[in-house]
Design a protein around this motif. Structure first.
Motif, PDB file in Angstrom:
ATOM      1  N   LYS A 280       0.939  -1.135  -0.026  1.00 20.84           N
ATOM      2  CA  LYS A 280      -0.107   0.060   0.096  1.00 20.84           C
ATOM      3  C   LYS A 280       0.797   1.264  -0.018  1.00 20.84           C
ATOM      4  O   LYS A 280       0.633   2.310  -0.766  1.00 20.84           O
ATOM      5  CB  LYS A 280      -1.020   0.077   1.173  1.00 20.84           C
ATOM      6  N   SER A 281       2.177   1.205   0.858  1.00 20.53           N
ATOM      7  CA  SER A 281       2.783   2.448   0.702  1.00 20.53           C
ATOM      8  C   SER A 281       3.511   2.758  -0.457  1.00 20.53           C
ATOM      9  O   SER A 281       3.543   4.065  -1.005  1.00 20.53           O
ATOM     10  CB  SER A 281       3.863   1.935   1.968  1.00 20.53           C
ATOM     11  N   ALA A 284       0.870   4.022  -3.176  1.00 22.09           N
ATOM     12  CA  ALA A 284       0.249   5.267  -2.837  1.00 22.09           C
ATOM     13  C   ALA A 284       1.379   6.390  -3.443  1.00 22.09           C
ATOM     14  O   ALA A 284       1.289   7.492  -3.604  1.00 22.09           O
ATOM     15  CB  ALA A 284       0.071   5.639  -1.525  1.00 22.09           C
ATOM     16  N   LYS A 287       4.094   7.175  -9.375  1.00 24.01           N
ATOM     17  CA  LYS A 287       3.823   8.244 -10.126  1.00 24.01           C
ATOM     18  C   LYS A 287       4.807   8.538 -11.079  1.00 24.01           C
ATOM     19  O   LYS A 287       5.770   7.981 -10.730  1.00 24.01           O
ATOM     20  CB  LYS A 287       3.350   9.502  -9.441  1.00 24.01           C
ATOM     21  N   GLY A 429      -0.628   8.981 -11.407  1.00 20.80           N
ATOM     22  CA  GLY A 429      -0.324   8.174 -10.795  1.00 20.80           C
ATOM     23  C   GLY A 429      -0.490   6.567 -11.038  1.00 20.80           C
ATOM     24  O   GLY A 429       0.484   6.412 -11.852  1.00 20.80           O
TER      25      GLY A 429
END
Length: 448
Positions: A280-281, A284, A287, A429
């Motif tokens: 998840k880190s 997020a 990009k 992203g």
């Protein structure tokens, strides 16, 4: 977007632009049909990836030419001998081939040398010197074509992304089927077979790689492929499934780790939560403009923080010190992920002149690039308790001091956890192509 005709001309235009030449003839040979050693049993055919990229043609023993001056493509399928038709069926006609593929001209493979010599080009551009057919009268250049194709393949077209989205959905649904079946399954091979069935029945007959189905300690072997262990009526353990089918030669690569009994508990739950937070880190933070190895380092930091909180690593040492000493590489001994496309470990991972980082774990990173829109990458953090690595750490005083060895031995029974998705890097992203559930509550609800 609706997946329509294969965009061969669009792909050729990218390659031609990368070559920057105004004249010459590009030649690629497709893969040949092979037979098992000393038999006439045919092996499963899969087209060579560069050839497929530039043609969309999946049949064996074919050739393709592209004239850089006229921007015209000639497809040369295999000319099937008449005495093989009774075994292999009627081949398509030239008219049928013209209607199906984006070739400007279709000629048979038997006309290859004539087509090259009559092209008027001065140079034949090939991937390898040995690819050049005998009997041609053009100069041969094997220096520039590979880089031009690799650079083109790195940036996925809208068509490619949608094909990859479809195969990711098919493979994601197969992972869900395994979760639903796990409680009543008896062995790794049973789940292996179910995955192949669930993807094949939706049109994906081929696997992008051999499935990995490892239960308990087997999950600690990164490319475990035996898939032969019985569960021995012990469903109180995790099962790691790293499996992805391919369709239209495009790959998926998905890993999920779930409890055979349907409930995450104890150390297994703690370990799973750490790996989920690692992924998840990273997701997020992804990009354009991000350096890929920085994402690996981010995952490593989350791993060390989580293992320290779980008691595996001692609390008196700082996270910074343990990262500096590469303690993360003991538990996260592979790279964060890789390019994916026509090959599961796709081309373009390392630019020319860029070397691997010589440090534990990160040395196995399959890509060192700044992320750009159009890249499709896997994000696959994991934590494993590998006996071989742990024994080495235990015998190294400089590393052993960071471990609570009684806790390490307890967690070692879990084996390992990996979670893996395929994501597109967009302008702002990511677009996650993988839809298999990974939240604990979601997986437990599916398995209830």
């Amino acid at each position: 977007m609706t997946v329509t005709n294969y965009p061969a001309k669009q792909h050729w235009a990218k390659v031609a632009k990368n070559l920057g030449l105004t004249e010459g003839l590009v030649y690629l040979k497709g893969d040949v049909l092979k037979e098992r050693h000393d038999t006439d049993v045919e092996l499963t055919f899969r087209q060579e990836s560069n050839f497929y990229y530039l043609t969309g043609f999946a049949e064996h023993d074919a050739h393709v030419l592209f004239d850089l001056k006229t921007q015209k493509m000639t497809l040369l399928p295999y000319k099937l001998p008449e005495d093989l038709i009774v075994w292999m069926g009627m081949p398509p006609t030239v008219t049928e081939l013209n209607a199906k593929y984006e070739a400007d001209t279709v000629r048979w493979s038997t006309e290859l040398v004539d087509a090259i010599n009559a092209s008027g080009a001065s140079t034949l551009y090939v991937l390898r010197e040995e690819d050049a057919p005998k009997g041609i009268n053009l100069a041969v250049n094997a220096e520039v074509l590979k880089d031009a194709i690799v650079t083109a393949r790195m940036y996925k077209s809208a068509y490619e992304i949608e094909v990859m989205r479809k195969i990711n959905h098919i493979s994601s649904n197969a992972h869900v089927a395994l979760m639903k079946a796990a409680k009543n399954a008896h062995s790794e091979i049973e789940l292996d077979a179910l995955f192949r069935y669930e993807t094949a029945r939706f049109g994906a007959r081929a696997q992008a790689y051999e499935p990995i189905v490892g239960v308990g300690p087997n999950a600690a072997t990164l490319h475990y492929g035996r898939n032969s262990a019985s569960f021995n009526n012990n469903h109180n353990q995790l099962c790691l499934v790293d499996a992805g089918a391919e369709q239209g030669c495009y790959a998926s690569d998905i890993t999920r780790t779930f409890p055979l009994n349907g409930k995450y508990t104890g150390d297994a739950k703690s370990l799973y939560e750490i790996v989920l937070q690692m992924q998840k880190s990273v997701l997020a933070a992804l990009k354009p403009g991000v350096q890929w190895e920085d994402m690996h380092r981010l995952a490593s930091r989350v791993a060390v923080e989580g293992l320290q909180k779980a008691g595996v690593l001692k609390s008196e040492f700082s996270v910074e010190e343990m990262l500096e000493k590469h303690v993360d590489g003991i538990f996260f001994p592979h790279g964060l992920g890789h390019m994916i496309g026509l090959d599961v470990h796709d081309v373009g991972g390392y630019p020319k002149g860029v070397e691997r980082i010589q440090a534990p774990g990160i040395r196995y990173l399959r890509m060192r690039r700044v992320l750009e829109p159009g890249f499709v990458v896997t994000v696959e953090p994991g934590i494993y308790f590998v006996e071989f690595i742990l024994n080495g750490a235990k015998n190294d005083a400089a590393l052993a001091k960071y471990m609570n060895w009684d806790v390490v031995e307890r967690f070692a029974k879990v084996g390992g956890v990996r979670i893996e998705d395929c994501v597109v890097i967009t302008e702002t992203g990511i677009d996650n192509l993988t839809v298999a559930p990974k939240e604990i509550a979601e997986i437990e609800a599916i398995m209830a």
